[in-house]
Design a protein around this motif. Structure first.
Motif, PDB file in Angstrom:
ATOM      1  N   PHE A  72       0.830  -1.205   0.000  1.00 13.32           N
ATOM      2  CA  PHE A  72       0.000   0.000   0.000  1.00 13.32           C
ATOM      3  C   PHE A  72       0.866   1.256   0.000  1.00 13.32           C
ATOM      4  O   PHE A  72       0.562   2.219  -0.709  1.00 13.32           O
ATOM      5  N   PHE A  73       1.921   1.249   0.801  1.00 12.26           N
ATOM      6  CA  PHE A  73       2.789   2.427   0.898  1.00 12.26           C
ATOM      7  C   PHE A  73       3.463   2.730  -0.434  1.00 12.26           C
ATOM      8  O   PHE A  73       3.398   3.861  -0.940  1.00 12.26           O
ATOM      9  N   LEU A  74       4.109   1.721  -1.025  1.00 15.22           N
ATOM     10  CA  LEU A  74       4.874   1.951  -2.248  1.00 15.22           C
ATOM     11  C   LEU A  74       3.961   2.244  -3.432  1.00 15.22           C
ATOM     12  O   LEU A  74       4.225   3.170  -4.227  1.00 15.22           O
ATOM     13  N   SER A  75       2.893   1.462  -3.577  1.00 17.06           N
ATOM     14  CA  SER A  75       1.984   1.694  -4.704  1.00 17.06           C
ATOM     15  C   SER A  75       1.285   3.043  -4.570  1.00 17.06           C
ATOM     16  O   SER A  75       1.090   3.758  -5.563  1.00 17.06           O
ATOM     17  N   GLY A  76       0.901   3.417  -3.343  1.00 14.21           N
ATOM     18  CA  GLY A  76       0.277   4.723  -3.154  1.00 14.21           C
ATOM     19  C   GLY A  76       1.214   5.869  -3.462  1.00 14.21           C
ATOM     20  O   GLY A  76       0.814   6.879  -4.058  1.00 14.21           O
ATOM     21  N   LEU A  77       2.499   5.709  -3.086  1.00 16.51           N
ATOM     22  CA  LEU A  77       3.477   6.755  -3.364  1.00 16.51           C
ATOM     23  C   LEU A  77       3.708   6.906  -4.870  1.00 16.51           C
ATOM     24  O   LEU A  77       3.741   8.027  -5.406  1.00 16.51           O
ATOM     25  N   VAL A  78       3.857   5.776  -5.565  1.00 16.26           N
ATOM     26  CA  VAL A  78       4.052   5.824  -7.015  1.00 16.26           C
ATOM     27  C   VAL A  78       2.804   6.376  -7.704  1.00 16.26           C
ATOM     28  O   VAL A  78       2.898   7.163  -8.655  1.00 16.26           O
ATOM     29  N   GLY A  79       1.635   5.988  -7.224  1.00 19.08           N
ATOM     30  CA  GLY A  79       0.397   6.514  -7.802  1.00 19.08           C
ATOM     31  C   GLY A  79       0.237   8.001  -7.569  1.00 19.08           C
ATOM     32  O   GLY A  79      -0.274   8.727  -8.437  1.00 19.08           O
ATOM     33  N   TRP A  80       0.681   8.481  -6.430  1.00 19.90           N
ATOM     34  CA  TRP A  80       0.652   9.914  -6.142  1.00 19.90           C
ATOM     35  C   TRP A  80       1.486  10.674  -7.168  1.00 19.90           C
ATOM     36  O   TRP A  80       1.048  11.672  -7.741  1.00 19.90           O
ATOM     37  N   VAL A  81       2.696  10.160  -7.417  1.00 21.23           N
ATOM     38  CA  VAL A  81       3.576  10.795  -8.398  1.00 21.23           C
ATOM     39  C   VAL A  81       2.999  10.663  -9.806  1.00 21.23           C
ATOM     40  O   VAL A  81       3.041  11.608 -10.606  1.00 21.23           O
ATOM     41  N   ALA A  82       2.450   9.479 -10.116  1.00 18.85           N
ATOM     42  CA  ALA A  82       1.906   9.249 -11.455  1.00 18.85           C
ATOM     43  C   ALA A  82       0.725  10.164 -11.746  1.00 18.85           C
ATOM     44  O   ALA A  82       0.608  10.734 -12.837  1.00 18.85           O
ATOM     45  N   GLY A  83      -0.179  10.319 -10.777  1.00 11.50           N
ATOM     46  CA  GLY A  83      -1.334  11.186 -10.995  1.00 11.50           C
ATOM     47  C   GLY A  83      -0.964  12.644 -11.106  1.00 11.50           C
ATOM     48  O   GLY A  83      -1.594  13.404 -11.846  1.00 11.50           O
ATOM     49  N   ALA A  84       0.071  13.064 -10.385  1.00  9.78           N
ATOM     50  CA  ALA A  84       0.475  14.469 -10.427  1.00  9.78           C
ATOM     51  C   ALA A  84       1.284  14.811 -11.663  1.00  9.78           C
ATOM     52  O   ALA A  84       1.256  15.953 -12.129  1.00  9.78           O
ATOM     53  N   SER A  85       2.023  13.839 -12.205  1.00  6.54           N
ATOM     54  CA  SER A  85       2.929  14.132 -13.321  1.00  6.54           C
ATOM     55  C   SER A  85       2.370  13.760 -14.688  1.00  6.54           C
ATOM     56  O   SER A  85       2.763  14.342 -15.693  1.00  6.54           O
ATOM     57  N   GLU A  86       1.474  12.770 -14.757  1.00  3.96           N
ATOM     58  CA  GLU A  86       0.924  12.276 -16.026  1.00  3.96           C
ATOM     59  C   GLU A  86       2.031  11.774 -16.953  1.00  3.96           C
ATOM     60  O   GLU A  86       1.967  11.962 -18.166  1.00  3.96           O
ATOM     61  N   VAL A  87       3.031  11.132 -16.393  1.00  2.00           N
ATOM     62  CA  VAL A  87       4.119  10.555 -17.180  1.00  2.00           C
ATOM     63  C   VAL A  87       3.755   9.110 -17.504  1.00  2.00           C
ATOM     64  O   VAL A  87       3.402   8.336 -16.602  1.00  2.00           O
ATOM     65  N   LEU A  88       3.854   8.743 -18.770  1.00  2.00           N
ATOM     66  CA  LEU A  88       3.402   7.421 -19.194  1.00  2.00           C
ATOM     67  C   LEU A  88       4.151   6.293 -18.501  1.00  2.00           C
ATOM     68  O   LEU A  88       3.551   5.316 -18.057  1.00  2.00           O
ATOM     69  N   CYS A  89       5.478   6.415 -18.400  1.00  2.00           N
ATOM     70  CA  CYS A  89       6.256   5.331 -17.807  1.00  2.00           C
ATOM     71  C   CYS A  89       5.908   5.148 -16.333  1.00  2.00           C
ATOM     72  O   CYS A  89       5.850   4.019 -15.828  1.00  2.00           O
TER      73      CYS A  89
END
Length: 251
Positions: A72-89
């Protein structure tokens, strides 16, 4: 035709912007859940003898809670960055982590069923691995002592905690004195009854967390698809612009 396509493109941009905020919010919730689980287990390991047996390979309750908390911690952190940046990778990485997390959770449920683990077995393992602070909270709320009762302390060197005693007032020659009485009931039975009575609550919480993960998977797939279309539209526009410039130079 180009104007119509541009309007559709702008609407898709607005939709992606709205969806990425939803994805970010859900990811923050998952991140906070992971922080809570990891923080609780850090407190347990720091205040109990469990830490000395951490590498023994026998602390199944501790490993399970730490594993779920880390996912939960790692996936939530990566999802936080992914949603804020909209970077495909980053979005693809988040999608892969979500699929891995959901697969691990489903595998854990299947393993529990295959091993025929009952609620009693989980509670016994959990009671043996948690710290005294957690036991004190349970013993104070359920008015009990130990998992099976105070008799389990007769064969160990562990001291009996103050939460195993009830403070009562005794009247002696018109004076009141406080006395301590040892609780005779164990915590195993009332804890199991409480979980059975509140099954709808904690099952709903677990189902809601799983639903949030599935929602994040759907949002990731949709956003990735829209970003691919957005990138294809930009490439096509650049090619048309380059073609127009060549035509202008030729004239």
């Amino acid at each position: 035709m180009n104007l119509k396509r541009f309007n559709m493109f702008s609407m898709e941009n607005k939709m992606i912007g709205w969806l990425r905020h939803v994805l970010t919010a859900i990811s923050v919730v998952l991140f906070l859940v992971g922080c809570f689980l990891l923080g609780y287990m850090a407190w347990v390991l720091a205040t109990s003898i469990t830490v000395t047996r951490f590498l023994s390979g026998t602390l199944m309750f501790t490993y399970s809670v730490l594993g779920v908390g880390f996912l939960f911690f790692l996936s939530g952190l990566v999802g936080w960055v992914a949603g804020a940046s909209e970077v495909l990778c980053v979005l693809r990485l988040y999608l892969a982590m979500l699929i891995l997390a959901v697969s691990a959770e489903i595998g854990g449920i299947i393993a529990i069923n295959l091993l025929h683990l009952r609620l009693d077995d989980i509670l016994i393992n959990g009671w043996a691995e948690v710290n005294q602070g957690t036991r004190n909270i349970i013993q104070n709320n359920f008015n009990c002592c130990g998992f099976y009762g105070p008799k389990e302390f007769a064969y160990t060197n562990y001291p009996i905690s103050n939460s195993c005693y009830d403070t009562i007032q005794e009247v002696n020659q018109e004076t009141f004195t406080n006395a301590q009485q040892l609780k005779q009931g164990g915590c195993g039975a009332p804890l199991k009854y409480w979980l059975d009575d509140n099954k709808a609550t904690w099952c709903s919480i677990l189902a809601a967390l799983g639903g949030l993960q599935l929602m994040c998977i759907v949002l990731c797939i949709h956003i990735i698809h829209k970003l691919k279309d957005k990138a294809g539209y930009k490439r096509a526009s650049d090619k048309r612009r380059l073609h127009d410039e060549k035509g202008a130079y030729s004239l």
